[in-house]
Motif scaffolding. Structure first.
Motif, PDB file in Angstrom:
ATOM      1  N   SER A 117      82.408  26.446  47.774  1.00 49.26           N
ATOM      2  CA  SER A 117      81.999  27.122  46.601  1.00 49.26           C
ATOM      3  C   SER A 117      82.490  26.396  45.281  1.00 49.26           C
ATOM      4  CB  SER A 117      82.652  28.336  46.633  1.00 49.26           C
ATOM      5  OG  SER A 117      82.548  29.380  45.558  1.00 49.26           O
ATOM      6  N   SER A 118      81.685  26.674  44.398  1.00 46.69           N
ATOM      7  CA  SER A 118      82.294  25.953  42.891  1.00 46.69           C
ATOM      8  C   SER A 118      83.444  26.563  42.247  1.00 46.69           C
ATOM      9  CB  SER A 118      80.876  26.166  41.785  1.00 46.69           C
ATOM     10  OG  SER A 118      80.696  27.338  41.766  1.00 46.69           O
ATOM     11  N   PHE A 119      83.803  27.786  43.059  1.00 44.90           N
ATOM     12  CA  PHE A 119      85.121  28.550  42.330  1.00 44.90           C
ATOM     13  C   PHE A 119      86.048  27.840  43.031  1.00 44.90           C
ATOM     14  CE2 PHE A 119      88.102  31.832  42.849  1.00 44.90           C
ATOM     15  CZ  PHE A 119      88.188  32.350  41.643  1.00 44.90           C
ATOM     16  N   SER A 120      86.883  27.233  41.959  1.00 40.04           N
ATOM     17  CA  SER A 120      87.963  26.591  42.616  1.00 40.04           C
ATOM     18  C   SER A 120      89.239  26.925  41.843  1.00 40.04           C
ATOM     19  CB  SER A 120      88.200  24.986  42.579  1.00 40.04           C
ATOM     20  OG  SER A 120      87.895  24.781  40.945  1.00 40.04           O
ATOM     21  N   SER A 121      89.108  27.661  40.520  1.00 39.21           N
ATOM     22  CA  SER A 121      90.602  28.096  39.976  1.00 39.21           C
ATOM     23  C   SER A 121      90.493  29.587  39.948  1.00 39.21           C
ATOM     24  CB  SER A 121      90.159  27.539  38.485  1.00 39.21           C
ATOM     25  OG  SER A 121      90.075  26.393  38.246  1.00 39.21           O
ATOM     26  N   ASN A 122      91.750  29.941  39.397  1.00 43.87           N
ATOM     27  CA  ASN A 122      91.921  31.554  39.184  1.00 43.87           C
ATOM     28  C   ASN A 122      92.424  31.720  37.958  1.00 43.87           C
ATOM     29  OD1 ASN A 122      91.374  32.538  42.108  1.00 43.87           O
ATOM     30  ND2 ASN A 122      93.356  31.345  42.764  1.00 43.87           N
ATOM     31  N   LEU A 123      92.539  33.083  37.582  1.00 37.91           N
ATOM     32  CA  LEU A 123      92.865  33.645  36.255  1.00 37.91           C
ATOM     33  C   LEU A 123      94.193  34.002  36.715  1.00 37.91           C
ATOM     34  CD1 LEU A 123      91.863  34.410  33.281  1.00 37.91           C
ATOM     35  CD2 LEU A 123      91.394  36.560  34.316  1.00 37.91           C
ATOM     36  N   TYR A 124      95.149  33.750  35.884  1.00 40.57           N
ATOM     37  CA  TYR A 124      96.730  34.273  35.925  1.00 40.57           C
ATOM     38  C   TYR A 124      97.000  34.650  34.603  1.00 40.57           C
ATOM     39  CZ  TYR A 124      96.894  31.380  39.972  1.00 40.57           C
ATOM     40  OH  TYR A 124      96.741  30.339  41.138  1.00 40.57           O
ATOM     41  N   GLU A 125      97.937  35.589  34.454  1.00 48.03           N
ATOM     42  CA  GLU A 125      98.766  35.977  33.555  1.00 48.03           C
ATOM     43  C   GLU A 125     100.095  34.947  33.133  1.00 48.03           C
ATOM     44  OE1 GLU A 125     101.750  39.643  31.679  1.00 48.03           O
ATOM     45  OE2 GLU A 125     100.309  39.865  33.535  1.00 48.03           O
ATOM     46  N   SER A 126      99.916  34.416  32.001  1.00 45.79           N
ATOM     47  CA  SER A 126     101.024  33.372  31.856  1.00 45.79           C
ATOM     48  C   SER A 126     102.376  33.998  31.538  1.00 45.79           C
ATOM     49  CB  SER A 126     100.777  32.612  30.766  1.00 45.79           C
ATOM     50  OG  SER A 126     101.681  31.637  30.363  1.00 45.79           O
ATOM     51  N   GLY A 195     101.569  31.828  36.148  1.00 48.34           N
ATOM     52  CA  GLY A 195     102.518  33.025  36.324  1.00 48.34           C
ATOM     53  C   GLY A 195     101.962  34.057  37.333  1.00 48.34           C
ATOM     54  N   ILE A 196     101.431  35.122  36.937  1.00 51.09           N
ATOM     55  CA  ILE A 196     100.750  35.957  38.100  1.00 51.09           C
ATOM     56  C   ILE A 196      99.400  36.114  38.260  1.00 51.09           C
ATOM     57  CG2 ILE A 196     100.933  38.699  38.460  1.00 51.09           C
ATOM     58  CD1 ILE A 196     103.434  38.812  36.722  1.00 51.09           C
ATOM     59  N   GLN A 197      98.884  36.045  39.385  1.00 53.99           N
ATOM     60  CA  GLN A 197      97.514  35.734  39.596  1.00 53.99           C
ATOM     61  C   GLN A 197      96.812  37.249  39.299  1.00 53.99           C
ATOM     62  OE1 GLN A 197      96.056  33.507  43.041  1.00 53.99           O
ATOM     63  NE2 GLN A 197      94.053  34.831  43.132  1.00 53.99           N
ATOM     64  N   ILE A 198      95.828  37.494  38.648  1.00 48.87           N
ATOM     65  CA  ILE A 198      95.393  38.647  38.173  1.00 48.87           C
ATOM     66  C   ILE A 198      93.768  38.857  38.807  1.00 48.87           C
ATOM     67  CG2 ILE A 198      96.968  39.078  36.406  1.00 48.87           C
ATOM     68  CD1 ILE A 198      94.561  38.534  34.317  1.00 48.87           C
ATOM     69  N   GLY A 199      93.454  38.093  39.348  1.00 50.09           N
ATOM     70  CA  GLY A 199      92.017  38.139  39.931  1.00 50.09           C
ATOM     71  C   GLY A 199      90.791  38.227  38.723  1.00 50.09           C
ATOM     72  N   ASN A 200      89.870  38.832  39.376  1.00 47.82           N
ATOM     73  CA  ASN A 200      88.538  38.833  38.179  1.00 47.82           C
ATOM     74  C   ASN A 200      88.320  39.913  37.573  1.00 47.82           C
ATOM     75  OD1 ASN A 200      85.926  38.378  37.402  1.00 47.82           O
ATOM     76  ND2 ASN A 200      85.479  37.000  38.938  1.00 47.82           N
ATOM     77  N   PHE A 244      83.493  21.705  30.690  1.00 47.27           N
ATOM     78  CA  PHE A 244      84.111  23.006  30.872  1.00 47.27           C
ATOM     79  C   PHE A 244      83.170  24.166  31.016  1.00 47.27           C
ATOM     80  CE2 PHE A 244      87.440  20.331  28.902  1.00 47.27           C
ATOM     81  CZ  PHE A 244      88.743  20.739  29.701  1.00 47.27           C
ATOM     82  N   HIS A 245      82.068  23.971  30.458  1.00 52.03           N
ATOM     83  CA  HIS A 245      80.809  25.010  30.871  1.00 52.03           C
ATOM     84  C   HIS A 245      80.646  25.119  32.369  1.00 52.03           C
ATOM     85  CE1 HIS A 245      76.967  26.711  30.411  1.00 52.03           C
ATOM     86  NE2 HIS A 245      77.542  27.507  29.057  1.00 52.03           N
ATOM     87  N   ASN A 246      80.633  23.983  32.981  1.00 48.49           N
ATOM     88  CA  ASN A 246      80.350  24.246  34.418  1.00 48.49           C
ATOM     89  C   ASN A 246      81.577  24.574  35.229  1.00 48.49           C
ATOM     90  OD1 ASN A 246      77.778  23.201  34.053  1.00 48.49           O
ATOM     91  ND2 ASN A 246      78.217  21.141  33.941  1.00 48.49           N
ATOM     92  N   GLN A 247      82.560  23.865  34.728  1.00 54.31           N
ATOM     93  CA  GLN A 247      83.888  24.172  35.721  1.00 54.31           C
ATOM     94  C   GLN A 247      84.539  25.535  35.534  1.00 54.31           C
ATOM     95  OE1 GLN A 247      86.344  21.960  37.515  1.00 54.31           O
ATOM     96  NE2 GLN A 247      84.380  20.867  38.016  1.00 54.31           N
ATOM     97  N   LEU A 248      84.267  26.071  34.344  1.00 56.52           N
ATOM     98  CA  LEU A 248      84.728  27.707  34.186  1.00 56.52           C
ATOM     99  C   LEU A 248      83.749  28.677  34.124  1.00 56.52           C
ATOM    100  CD1 LEU A 248      87.386  26.704  31.505  1.00 56.52           C
ATOM    101  CD2 LEU A 248      87.607  26.901  33.878  1.00 56.52           C
ATOM    102  N   GLY A 249      82.391  28.139  34.595  1.00 59.42           N
ATOM    103  CA  GLY A 249      81.455  29.148  34.796  1.00 59.42           C
ATOM    104  C   GLY A 249      81.820  30.548  35.249  1.00 59.42           C
ATOM    105  N   ASP A 250      82.466  30.486  36.317  1.00 58.58           N
ATOM    106  CA  ASP A 250      82.768  31.677  37.210  1.00 58.58           C
ATOM    107  C   ASP A 250      83.329  32.911  35.851  1.00 58.58           C
ATOM    108  OD1 ASP A 250      81.961  31.135  39.690  1.00 58.58           O
ATOM    109  OD2 ASP A 250      83.439  29.929  39.706  1.00 58.58           O
ATOM    110  N   PHE A 251      83.951  32.307  34.957  1.00 63.70           N
ATOM    111  CA  PHE A 251      84.697  32.958  33.907  1.00 63.70           C
ATOM    112  C   PHE A 251      83.925  33.032  32.477  1.00 63.70           C
ATOM    113  CE2 PHE A 251      87.567  31.013  36.686  1.00 63.70           C
ATOM    114  CZ  PHE A 251      88.732  32.131  37.263  1.00 63.70           C
TER     115      PHE A 251
END
Length: 422
Positions: A117-126, A195-200, A244-251
Motif C-alpha cells: 500500500s502507498s500508506f506508510s505514515s501515520n498521524l500523531y499528536e505531538s 507522540g500519540i498515534q491518533i489514526g485517520n 509531498f503531494h504523492n507521499q501525503l496523499g492519504d492525508f
C-alpha cells in the motif's frame, strides 16, 4: 597473440561476472532499502530503475504496509501467510533469494519488489507544540523506520474545532529519502514528534472530498454568479510539491484548500520549480498556509456587497483563501534567504500588490528566485500575482504565523537605537 587471448579471457570473465550479478526491479509504492557501507548504514528509497546487486551481496528491504513480490512469470505473493515489513534479499548465482533460511525462498532472476500500500505514515499528536500554535493541535505525519528511527514528513498546526489548517511545514531537500544512521535526522527540525498515534480523522468526521467539490462546483455553474463561471477553481492540497503531494496523499483531507486554477498551475508551480532547483544544494524548512477569504463581485440582483467565493455541498462548504503563502527558512540560518512568498489566490483583485503585507517586494533580492521562470512571470496577474516579504513584517499581519511576534518585538527592543543626527 597472447595479448589478444588475454583480452578475450578478460572479456569472458567480465561477461560472466555481469551475468552472475542480480538486478532487482521495484514498482510503486517503492519500498525503502537499507545497507551497510563500511562503518555507515544507509537507508534510502530506490530509483525507479531498481537496484543492482553483486554476487553474494545482500540488502534489506522495508515497507511499513508490508512487502509484496512479483516474479517474471506473473506470480504475485508476499512470501508467506504473514505479510512481512522487513526482509533480507541476497544475490546468489544470478538469483535473488528472499529471507533464505528464515521464512523459505522466493528466488528468481526477474524479481520485482513493492509495498502492499502507498500508506506508510501515520498521524500523531505531538508532545511538543509548534510555534504560535498554543491554542490548536500540533500534529505530525511520520513513521518509525528500522535503523533510522523517527522520520517525520510534515508538521501540522490544526484547529480541530473548526477542522481548519493553520499551517503545515516540511523539509525541502532533494534527498529527503536518504538517511545515514550516525547523522542527525533532518525531520527533527520540524518542531514536532511522534507522540500519540491518533489514526485517520476521516474515519470519524466528514470532510469535503475532491469529487464532492467538483460535483458541487459544477452544479453552481447553472445558477451561480456569472463572475464565478468566468474562472476555474480546484480543491487540492496546499502541498503542491510533487513529492509531498504523492507521499501525503492519504492525508489530503487535512491539506486541501480551494485554489484558483491559474495560480496553482502557473506562478505557484513556477515557484516550486525554482525551489526544487535550489534544494539540490540547499535545505529549507517550508511553512505553508492561507490568509483571508476571497470575494467576488455580486449578482446584479443583490445589495451590491461582494460575495465570498464559496462552494457548498449539502453538508459542507469551502471558501477560497484570498492568499496562499510559503515561509522559506534555511535549515542553516541565513537571513538573506529567509523570506515569505505570498500569492494572490483570486482573479477578482483589480490591482494586486504587496502593500497589505510589507513595505517592499523583496523577491528580486533573492538571486535564485530572480533568475528563475518564477522571477520572470510572477507579476502577471492572470498567472496569480505573487510577491515576497520579510518575515518580521508578515508575522504582524497573518494570524498564527509560525513566528512569535513577541519574539520579534523582543529582538527589536534589544537593538539599541542610534541617535538621530543633529
Amino acid at each position: 597473440m597472447f595479448e589478444l587471448k588475454l583480452k578475450f579471457f578478460a572479456l569472458i570473465i567480465t561477461a560472466f561476472s555481469v551475468a552472475k550479478a542480480c538486478h532487482l526491479n521495484v514498482d510503486h509504492p517503492i519500498p525503502l532499502f537499507s545497507k551497510n557501507f563500511g562503518s555507515k548504514n544507509l537507508t534510502f528509497r530506490a530509483k525507479p530503475s531498481g537496484v543492482e546487486l553483486s554476487e553474494n551481496e545482500s540488502i534489506e528491504v522495508y515497507c511499513m504496509s508490508g512487502i509484496m513480490y512479483k516474479r517474471y512469470n506473473g506470480y504475485i505473493g508476499n512470501n508467506g501467510a504473514v505479510i512481512q515489513k522487513k526482509a533480507l534479499l541476497q544475490c546468489e548465482n544470478g538469483y535473488i533469494y528472499v529471507n533464505r533460511g528464515q521464512y523459505g525462498n522466493m528466488n528468481g532472476d526477474e524479481l520485482t519488489v513493492y509495498c502492499s500500500s502507498s500508506f506508510s505514515s501515520n498521524l500523531y499528536e505531538s508532545k511538543s507544540t509548534l510555534a504560535n500554535c498554543d491554542n490548536f493541535m500540533s500534529y505530525a505525519i511520520g513513521e518509525h523506520i528500522p535503523l533510522v528511527g523517527t522520520a517525520i514528513k510534515a508538521g501540522i498546526c490544526y484547529d480541530l474545532e473548526r477542522f481548519e489548517l493553520k499551517y503545515a511545514n516540511y523539509i525541502a531537500y532533494q534527498r529527503n529519502d536518504f538517511w545515514i544512521s550516525s547523522e542527525p535526522n533532518l525531520s527533527h527540525e520540524l518542531g514536532v514528534d511522534l507522540g500519540i498515534q491518533i489514526g485517520n480523522l476521516k474515519n470519524y468526521f466528514d470532510f469535503m472530498s475532491q469529487l464532492g467539490f467538483n460535483v458541487s462546483r459544477d452544479m453552481m455553474r447553472s445558477d451561480s454568479n456569472q463572475f464565478f463561471n468566468a474562472f476555474e477553481f480546484d480543491y487540492d492540497s496546499i502541498l503542491q510539491d510533487d513529492y509531498f503531494h504523492n507521499q501525503l496523499g492519504d492525508f489530503a483531507y487535512i491539506f486541501n484548500t480551494m485554489w484558483w486554477r491559474q495560480l496553482r498551475q502557473n506562478n505557484w508551480r513556477y515557484f516550486l520549480g525554482a525551489l526544487k532547483e535550489r534544494t539540490y544544494s540547499e535545505k529549507y524548512i517550508i511553512f505553508v498556509g492561507t490568509h483571508g477569504n476571497a470575494t467576488m463581485p455580486p449578482k446584479e440582483n443583490t445589495d451590491g456587497k461582494p460575495e465570498e467565493l464559496t462552494v457548498r455541498s449539502p453538508n459542507l462548504a469551502v471558501t477560497a483563501p484570498k492568499y496562499i503563502w510559503a515561509y522559506v527558512k534555511p535549515v542553516i540560518p541565513n537571513n538573506e534567504e529567509e523570506f515569505v512568498v505570498i500569492a494572490t489566490n483570486s482573479p477578482y483583485i483589480e490591482t494586486p500588490d504587496h502593500k497589505e503585507f510589507c513595505k517592499q517586494d523583496i523577491c528580486d533580492d533573492i538571486a535564485w528566485l530572480k533568475k528563475s521562470r518564477f522571477g520572470q512571470l510572477r507579476r502577471i496577474p492572470t498567472f496569480g500575482y505573487t510577491f515576497c516579504c520579510p518575515v518580521e513584517e508578515v508575522a504582524k499581519i497573518i494570524e498564527h504565523f509560525p513566528v512569535s511576534t513577541e519574539g520579534l518585538e523582543a529582538i527589536t527592543a534589544a537593538v539599541p537605537l542610534l541617535p538621530s543626527p543633529a
